[in-house]
Design a protein around this motif. Structure first.
Motif, PDB file in Angstrom:
ATOM      1  N   VAL A  68     -79.170  -1.231  52.055  1.00  0.00           N
ATOM      2  CA  VAL A  68     -78.602  -0.551  53.218  1.00  0.00           C
ATOM      3  C   VAL A  68     -78.275   0.884  52.834  1.00  0.00           C
ATOM      4  O   VAL A  68     -77.580   1.117  51.826  1.00  0.00           O
ATOM      5  N   ASP A  69     -78.782   1.851  53.603  1.00  0.00           N
ATOM      6  CA  ASP A  69     -78.425   3.250  53.363  1.00  0.00           C
ATOM      7  C   ASP A  69     -76.966   3.471  53.742  1.00  0.00           C
ATOM      8  O   ASP A  69     -76.521   3.040  54.813  1.00  0.00           O
ATOM      9  N   CYS A  70     -76.237   4.154  52.882  1.00  0.00           N
ATOM     10  CA  CYS A  70     -74.803   4.379  53.119  1.00  0.00           C
ATOM     11  C   CYS A  70     -74.536   5.862  53.276  1.00  0.00           C
ATOM     12  O   CYS A  70     -74.935   6.671  52.432  1.00  0.00           O
ATOM     13  N   VAL A  71     -73.846   6.228  54.353  1.00  0.00           N
ATOM     14  CA  VAL A  71     -73.440   7.611  54.610  1.00  0.00           C
ATOM     15  C   VAL A  71     -71.924   7.630  54.760  1.00  0.00           C
ATOM     16  O   VAL A  71     -71.365   6.880  55.569  1.00  0.00           O
ATOM     17  N   VAL A  72     -71.266   8.469  53.965  1.00  0.00           N
ATOM     18  CA  VAL A  72     -69.808   8.586  54.005  1.00  0.00           C
ATOM     19  C   VAL A  72     -69.443   9.969  54.516  1.00  0.00           C
ATOM     20  O   VAL A  72     -69.882  10.983  53.959  1.00  0.00           O
ATOM     21  N   LYS A  73     -68.652  10.034  55.579  1.00  0.00           N
ATOM     22  CA  LYS A  73     -68.182  11.289  56.157  1.00  0.00           C
ATOM     23  C   LYS A  73     -66.662  11.333  56.026  1.00  0.00           C
ATOM     24  O   LYS A  73     -65.963  10.512  56.604  1.00  0.00           O
ATOM     25  N   GLU A  74     -66.162  12.301  55.248  1.00  0.00           N
ATOM     26  CA  GLU A  74     -64.719  12.411  55.006  1.00  0.00           C
ATOM     27  C   GLU A  74     -64.215  13.757  55.472  1.00  0.00           C
ATOM     28  O   GLU A  74     -64.919  14.772  55.386  1.00  0.00           O
ATOM     29  N   SER A  75     -62.966  13.774  55.933  1.00  0.00           N
ATOM     30  CA  SER A  75     -62.318  15.027  56.295  1.00  0.00           C
ATOM     31  C   SER A  75     -60.812  14.856  56.166  1.00  0.00           C
ATOM     32  O   SER A  75     -60.283  13.772  56.374  1.00  0.00           O
ATOM     33  N   GLY A  76     -60.142  15.943  55.784  1.00  0.00           N
ATOM     34  CA  GLY A  76     -58.688  15.896  55.698  1.00  0.00           C
ATOM     35  C   GLY A  76     -58.178  15.790  54.272  1.00  0.00           C
ATOM     36  O   GLY A  76     -58.930  15.524  53.335  1.00  0.00           O
ATOM     37  N   PRO A  77     -56.859  16.012  54.094  1.00  0.00           N
ATOM     38  CA  PRO A  77     -56.252  16.000  52.764  1.00  0.00           C
ATOM     39  C   PRO A  77     -56.008  14.582  52.257  1.00  0.00           C
ATOM     40  O   PRO A  77     -56.316  13.607  52.926  1.00  0.00           O
TER      41      PRO A  77
END
Length: 396
Positions: free
Chosen positions: A281-290
């Motif tokens: 499974v292709d995994c994409v992680v999108k993070e934002s913030g402290p």
């Protein structure tokens, strides 16, 4: 640990917690027996001395004996568990009242006045809690008006005051004893509840730990089975991964048992990437913030663990997107896939139920719905602030 907690620990695993027991019927506390009987002896000294000088003596001694026996009968019958006041107890109190009034009217001497104090003590010990104080006051009034010798002032400040103080002091000790017993029962009930809650927490943590790890082991084992006939080296690498995963699982279980495991969101995201990659499974992680507080970070790590476990086990997805927004309140984590797993509305498994309980306890919420392109797990947790230790680690 109390006996109640030990009994809770001895129940079979998986058994339902005990039903809350009904309140025990109120009874005379055992710690008051010795003081009550000792007070009986003291209060009968004066009537006994008066009876010894009476002529004839046997009627006076009969009254002394009847007063003592009726008081002892009152106390002993009140010792039994009961939903209310026993009729036999009331009968003994009535007998003591009759003996007291009869002796005061028949002999008209100060030696019999202590029987009113004895009656006041009996009333305060065994009659209903709300009725006892008024009846103690009535007994004090009787001690004032029944004797026909001496002045009213002497009766008021002598017999009446002594009678009232004896009864109201006994009533205070009785209430204190009942409160102590009730606190003991409450402590036992709280111990049972604490053990049940701790068992639920531990079973939930153990499921979250092993569910994720065993899913990875199954995926790796399937890869070994497929690759073994044609690519021995790749199969050996997957077998080595299984060994490493198993060792890590043992470490995590030991830490969970001792209560020292502290899940980390960063490490959980790394594990999620590895688990999804192993499952194709292709995994994409999108993070934002402290950075987040330790408590929020740990909760989000459980969400990622459970969400990724469900993707690996149930979705059949080709792509998984993990979105983490730490710059909003509440903090949002969303795990979406393009698979064909369980549709929204089906009953949650034990993992999602446990995760929902965690988030609810922290003031958050969990939703799992079928989206246009797959299944989406969303968790929202109130922002608890930035953890100071994380700031120091980052050099802030």
């Amino acid at each position: 640990m109390t006996e109640a907690a030990e009994r809770a620990e001895e129940r079979e695993p998986g058994s339902a917690p005990p039903r809350p027991s009904l309140p025990r019927p109120v009874r005379l506390p055992g710690r008051l027996l010795a003081p009550a009987f000792g007070l009986t002896v003291l209060l009968l000294i004066a009537p006994a001395a008066t009876a010894a000088s009476a002529v004839p003596a046997w009627p006076a001694w009969s009254l002394v004996a009847a007063a003592g026996l009726s008081f002892v009968g009152t106390v002993l019958t009140a010792r039994r568990d009961r939903p209310g006041v026993r009729p036999l107890t009331v009968a003994f109190v009535a007998l003591l009242a009759a003996v007291t009034v009869t002796a005061a009217l028949a002999y008209r001497t100060d030696g019999w006045q202590t029987l009113f104090s004895l009656l006041s003590v009996a009333v305060a010990l065994v009659l209903p809690v709300r009725a006892a104080p008024p009846l103690v006051a009535v007994t004090a009034v009787l001690a004032t008006i029944v004797p026909v010798h001496g002045s009213f002032g002497e009766a008021l400040w002598g017999a009446a005051l002594t009678t009232f103080l004896a009864g109201i002091t006994t009533y205070g000790f009785r209430r204190m004893g009942e409160v102590i017993e009730e606190l003991g029962r409450t402590r036992e009930a709280l111990a049972v509840a604490a053990v049940s809650a701790e068992r639920l927490r531990f079973s939930r943590d153990l499921h979250d730990l092993l569910g994720h790890t065993l899913s990875m082991v199954v995926v790796k084992a399937e890869a070994v089975r497929r690759l073994a006939p044609r690519d021995t080296e790749a199969a050996m690498r997957h077998a080595a991964d299984i060994e490493a995963i198993g060792r890590q699982a043992l470490t995590e279980v030991r830490e969970a048992v001792t209560g020292y495991r502290d899940a980390s969101l960063a490490s959980e995201l790394d594990s999620a990437r590895a688990a999804l990659a192993s499952a194709g499974v292709d995994c994409v992680v999108k993070e934002s913030g402290p950075a987040l507080s330790r408590e929020t970070d740990m909760l989000l790590s459980w969400v990622v663990r459970e969400g990724v476990t469900n993707v690996v086990r149930h979705s059949g997805a080709r792509r998984c997107v993990i979105t983490l927004r730490r710059d909003r309140d509440p903090v949002l984590v969303e795990i979406g896939d393009d698979g064909t797993g369980a549709v929204a509305g089906e009953e949650d498994g034990s993992g999602l139920r446990g995760l929902r309980e965690r988030l609810t306890a922290a003031g958050g919420r969990l939703t799992a719905v079928r989206g246009p392109r797959g299944f989406v797990l969303t968790a929202e947790i109130p922002h608890a602030g930035v953890d100071d230790d994380d700031d120091r680690k980052d050099g802030l």
